[in-house]
Design an enzyme around this catalytic site. Structure first.
Site, PDB file in Angstrom:
ATOM      1  N   LYS A 107       0.838  -1.202   0.000  1.00  0.00           N
ATOM      2  CA  LYS A 107       0.000   0.000   0.000  1.00  0.00           C
ATOM      3  C   LYS A 107       0.874   1.254   0.000  1.00  0.00           C
ATOM      4  O   LYS A 107       0.611   2.208  -0.741  1.00  0.00           O
ATOM      5  CB  LYS A 107      -0.927  -0.020   1.222  1.00  0.00           C
ATOM      6  CG  LYS A 107      -1.911   1.144   1.273  1.00  0.00           C
ATOM      7  CD  LYS A 107      -3.074   0.825   2.197  1.00  0.00           C
ATOM      8  CE  LYS A 107      -2.743   1.045   3.659  1.00  0.00           C
ATOM      9  NZ  LYS A 107      -2.833   2.475   4.061  1.00  0.00           N
TER      10      LYS A 107
ATOM     11  N   ARG B 289       2.639   6.169  -3.086  1.00  0.00           N
ATOM     12  CA  ARG B 289       3.695   7.099  -3.466  1.00  0.00           C
ATOM     13  C   ARG B 289       3.981   7.035  -4.960  1.00  0.00           C
ATOM     14  O   ARG B 289       4.216   8.067  -5.610  1.00  0.00           O
ATOM     15  CB  ARG B 289       4.958   6.801  -2.644  1.00  0.00           C
ATOM     16  CG  ARG B 289       4.813   7.200  -1.173  1.00  0.00           C
ATOM     17  CD  ARG B 289       5.757   6.421  -0.278  1.00  0.00           C
ATOM     18  NE  ARG B 289       5.704   6.848   1.112  1.00  0.00           N
ATOM     19  CZ  ARG B 289       4.729   6.521   1.968  1.00  0.00           C
ATOM     20  NH1 ARG B 289       3.715   5.755   1.552  1.00  0.00           N
ATOM     21  NH2 ARG B 289       4.766   6.940   3.224  1.00  0.00           N
TER      22      ARG B 289
ATOM     23  N   GLY C 212      -5.792   8.432   4.735  1.00  0.00           N
ATOM     24  CA  GLY C 212      -5.006   9.474   5.370  1.00  0.00           C
ATOM     25  C   GLY C 212      -3.747   9.801   4.589  1.00  0.00           C
ATOM     26  O   GLY C 212      -3.322  10.963   4.525  1.00  0.00           O
TER      27      GLY C 212
ATOM     28  N   ARG D 153      -8.910  12.890  11.759  1.00  0.00           N
ATOM     29  CA  ARG D 153      -7.462  12.673  11.799  1.00  0.00           C
ATOM     30  C   ARG D 153      -6.730  14.015  11.874  1.00  0.00           C
ATOM     31  O   ARG D 153      -7.086  14.965  11.179  1.00  0.00           O
ATOM     32  CB  ARG D 153      -6.995  11.896  10.554  1.00  0.00           C
ATOM     33  CG  ARG D 153      -7.649  10.539  10.357  1.00  0.00           C
ATOM     34  CD  ARG D 153      -7.043   9.460  11.203  1.00  0.00           C
ATOM     35  NE  ARG D 153      -5.758   9.015  10.719  1.00  0.00           N
ATOM     36  CZ  ARG D 153      -5.581   8.091   9.779  1.00  0.00           C
ATOM     37  NH1 ARG D 153      -6.628   7.522   9.188  1.00  0.00           N
ATOM     38  NH2 ARG D 153      -4.368   7.732   9.422  1.00  0.00           N
TER      39      ARG D 153
ATOM     40  N   GLN E 201       3.677  10.704   7.620  1.00  0.00           N
ATOM     41  CA  GLN E 201       2.979  11.163   6.412  1.00  0.00           C
ATOM     42  C   GLN E 201       3.099  12.672   6.225  1.00  0.00           C
ATOM     43  O   GLN E 201       3.125  13.159   5.094  1.00  0.00           O
ATOM     44  CB  GLN E 201       1.512  10.742   6.467  1.00  0.00           C
ATOM     45  CG  GLN E 201       1.313   9.243   6.368  1.00  0.00           C
ATOM     46  CD  GLN E 201      -0.118   8.822   6.647  1.00  0.00           C
ATOM     47  OE1 GLN E 201      -0.971   9.648   6.953  1.00  0.00           O
ATOM     48  NE2 GLN E 201      -0.387   7.531   6.539  1.00  0.00           N
TER      49      GLN E 201
ATOM     50  N   SER F  16       8.616   6.041  12.940  1.00  0.00           N
ATOM     51  CA  SER F  16       8.173   5.507  11.643  1.00  0.00           C
ATOM     52  C   SER F  16       9.132   5.883  10.512  1.00  0.00           C
ATOM     53  O   SER F  16       8.707   6.124   9.377  1.00  0.00           O
ATOM     54  CB  SER F  16       6.752   5.980  11.313  1.00  0.00           C
ATOM     55  OG  SER F  16       5.841   5.592  12.312  1.00  0.00           O
TER      56      SER F  16
ATOM     57  N   ASP G 159       2.094  -0.226  12.579  1.00  0.00           N
ATOM     58  CA  ASP G 159       1.049  -1.050  11.965  1.00  0.00           C
ATOM     59  C   ASP G 159       1.117  -2.515  12.394  1.00  0.00           C
ATOM     60  O   ASP G 159       0.176  -3.280  12.153  1.00  0.00           O
ATOM     61  CB  ASP G 159       1.128  -0.959  10.436  1.00  0.00           C
ATOM     62  CG  ASP G 159       0.582   0.364   9.918  1.00  0.00           C
ATOM     63  OD1 ASP G 159      -0.087   1.070  10.690  1.00  0.00           O
ATOM     64  OD2 ASP G 159       0.821   0.688   8.740  1.00  0.00           O
TER      65      ASP G 159
ATOM     66  N   LYS H 193      -4.060   6.320  14.543  1.00  0.00           N
ATOM     67  CA  LYS H 193      -4.246   5.635  13.266  1.00  0.00           C
ATOM     68  C   LYS H 193      -5.744   5.665  12.930  1.00  0.00           C
ATOM     69  O   LYS H 193      -6.452   6.576  13.298  1.00  0.00           O
ATOM     70  CB  LYS H 193      -3.697   4.211  13.367  1.00  0.00           C
ATOM     71  CG  LYS H 193      -2.190   4.148  13.536  1.00  0.00           C
ATOM     72  CD  LYS H 193      -1.495   4.596  12.253  1.00  0.00           C
ATOM     73  CE  LYS H 193      -0.007   4.424  12.295  1.00  0.00           C
ATOM     74  NZ  LYS H 193       0.615   4.746  10.995  1.00  0.00           N
TER      75      LYS H 193
ATOM     76  N   ARG I 251      -6.723  -3.250   9.890  1.00  0.00           N
ATOM     77  CA  ARG I 251      -5.694  -4.060  10.554  1.00  0.00           C
ATOM     78  C   ARG I 251      -6.257  -4.816  11.759  1.00  0.00           C
ATOM     79  O   ARG I 251      -5.800  -5.914  12.078  1.00  0.00           O
ATOM     80  CB  ARG I 251      -4.500  -3.186  10.935  1.00  0.00           C
ATOM     81  CG  ARG I 251      -3.925  -2.461   9.725  1.00  0.00           C
ATOM     82  CD  ARG I 251      -2.453  -2.212   9.794  1.00  0.00           C
ATOM     83  NE  ARG I 251      -2.011  -1.530   8.575  1.00  0.00           N
ATOM     84  CZ  ARG I 251      -1.757  -2.123   7.422  1.00  0.00           C
ATOM     85  NH1 ARG I 251      -1.898  -3.447   7.321  1.00  0.00           N
ATOM     86  NH2 ARG I 251      -1.365  -1.436   6.365  1.00  0.00           N
TER      87      ARG I 251
END
Length: 429
Positions: A20, A25, A89, A118, A166, A192, A311, A338, A384
């Site tokens: 994903k 990207r 997101g 978010r 992000q 991350s 994740d 998340k 998830r």
């Protein structure tokens, strides 16, 4: 709803779904490149399709199929309508930055109920530092977001590194449009980081260079100005986040499975799932492009720093339920922002099955109980959680009913079919 029953054995060969993170990207980069790009093995999931459709609104021409996406990129145009990114997101955050570089006018970006909760303020604040006007219509730092076109007028932007990678990815993909060289300076320790490594990797393939930098003990990135995205052919690798559920099933159940399309030298942070189950006691065979598992294994609890692997937390929580001793998850404050608060959700829902879980500010302490009981579980529209709880249900006594199974279309559209193909006792009702 998904009905899951105890599964005695799984076996077979299956492909991990495409990544994903890479698909998002790559489709956005291809849309920014003048010319024709070909993305092979893209993830045809809801979130990535949101990115593709949004890019079309900015002027890209995209031909979608299961095997490949053919993208003709162009100069950014002002969207004719509000850009609705659904539940993605990643799409919202990357395109909030990118949309500032349209030639004229305003862009309005919004999404579903979950997306409109978010946080976006750190990115809006960063764009303000660059001279870009953007704001939340509700004045609370959430979507809908309005972005005004404008030149980047400042060369240095400061942003926290511990909120969401992000935000930083959005800046990385926007700053190459600047007429001058730029710097991103992180004001707090980075979390991350593997997701930023993915961003840098994809940008490099499309001709854009990002350089990691450290000054005065602050990590950051240097971006040359006046860079141009170049079209290319790009092959999307398999997704370790999605493969983690297959790995968990393999090490916990009587199994003989091969998971293909996952690469030993991947830049994905979630490849760490292999090292995690090894440390817990599983003898997993990792090859150049596949993982072979012959379970079950007697697992032991370990301590896991999830700074770079948020994740994986739902998967780890399930593994911990069946491990000897305590499994400690820490440095996971960002897991709370998340699709839902995953720390709270894992604690509440797995406890319904008889799990012993203590929720901490930045993580979880899971005491292995070796046995769970079927229960009715909520998943808070979080793909998830659906997949992690499915694995728990396959080991639980009785019947487990999981609500919201439709959310798997976000990252693993054929999850149920693939699990059934290896013998999982699950049905959609």
């Amino acid at each position: 709803m998904l009905v899951v029953k105890k599964t005695p054995k799984i076996n077979g060969i299956l492909n991990a779904p495409p990544s994903k993170s890479y698909t998002h990207r790559a489709v956005i980069c291809a849309s920014l490149a003048n010319g024709l790009s070909n993305l092979k093995n893209p993830l045809n999931g809801a979130d990535c399709l949101s990115s593709a459709h949004a890019c079309e609104m900015f002027g890209a021409e995209i031909e979608l199929s299961d095997e490949q996406w053919v993208i003709r990129g162009s100069e950014l145009k002002t969207p004719d309508n509000i850009v609705d990114i659904g539940n993605s997101g990643t799409t919202l955050r990357i395109l909030t930055g990118i949309s500032s570089q349209i030639s004229n006018g305003y862009t309005i970006l919004t999404g579903d109920d979950s997306i409109r909760k978010r946080p976006m303020q750190p990115l809006l604040d960063a764009l303000k530092q660059l001279g870009i006007e953007s704001f939340s219509t509700k004045n609370n730092g959430t979507a809908p977001i309005v972005v005004k076109s404008g030149k980047i007028s400042n060369n240095v932007v400061e942003i926290r590194g511990d909120m969401s990678s992000q935000f930083i990815t959005s800046l990385m993909m926007t700053l190459p449009f600047s007429e001058n060289d730029s710097k991103i300076v992180l004001t707090t320790p980075l979390k991350s980081e593997p997701y930023l490594n993915i961003t840098i990797d994809v940008l490099d393939k499309f001709g854009v260079k990002i350089e990691k930098n450290e000054e005065k003990n602050k990590l950051g990135y240097k971006i040359k100005g006046n860079q141009r995205y170049s079209p290319c052919e790009y092959i999307i690798e398999g997704d370790y986040s999605s493969a983690s559920y297959l790995v968990a099933a393999g090490v916990l159940l009587n199994s003989d499975i091969v998971i293909k399309n996952v690469f030993k030298n991947s830049k994905q942070g979630d490849r760490e799932i292999i090292e995690i189950v090894k440390k817990m006691g599983a003898d997993v065979e990792i090859n150049e492009d596949n993982v072979k598992i012959t379970g079950p294994y007697n697992l032991k609890g370990i301590e896991i720093d999830v700074t770079d692997i948020p994740d994986l937390v739902p998967t780890i929580a399930v593994l911990g339920c069946f491990a000897e001793g305590k499994t400690v998850v820490y440095n996971g404050e960002h897991v709370r922002i998340k699709e839902c608060d995953r720390l709270a959700a894992c604690t509440l829902e797995l406890s319904k099955m008889g799990a012993e879980i203590e929720e901490k500010k930045d993580g979880l302490i899971i005491t292995g109980v070796h046995k769970l009981n079927g229960a009715k579980l909520k998943t808070y529209h979080d793909h998830r959680l659906v997949m992690a709880f499915t694995i728990a249900g396959m080991l639980a006594d009785g019947e487990t009913i999981i609500e919201g199974e439709d959310s798997v279309k976000i990252s693993f559209p054929d999850f149920v079919d693939k699990m059934k193909s290896i013998g999982s006792n699950i049905e959609v009702i």
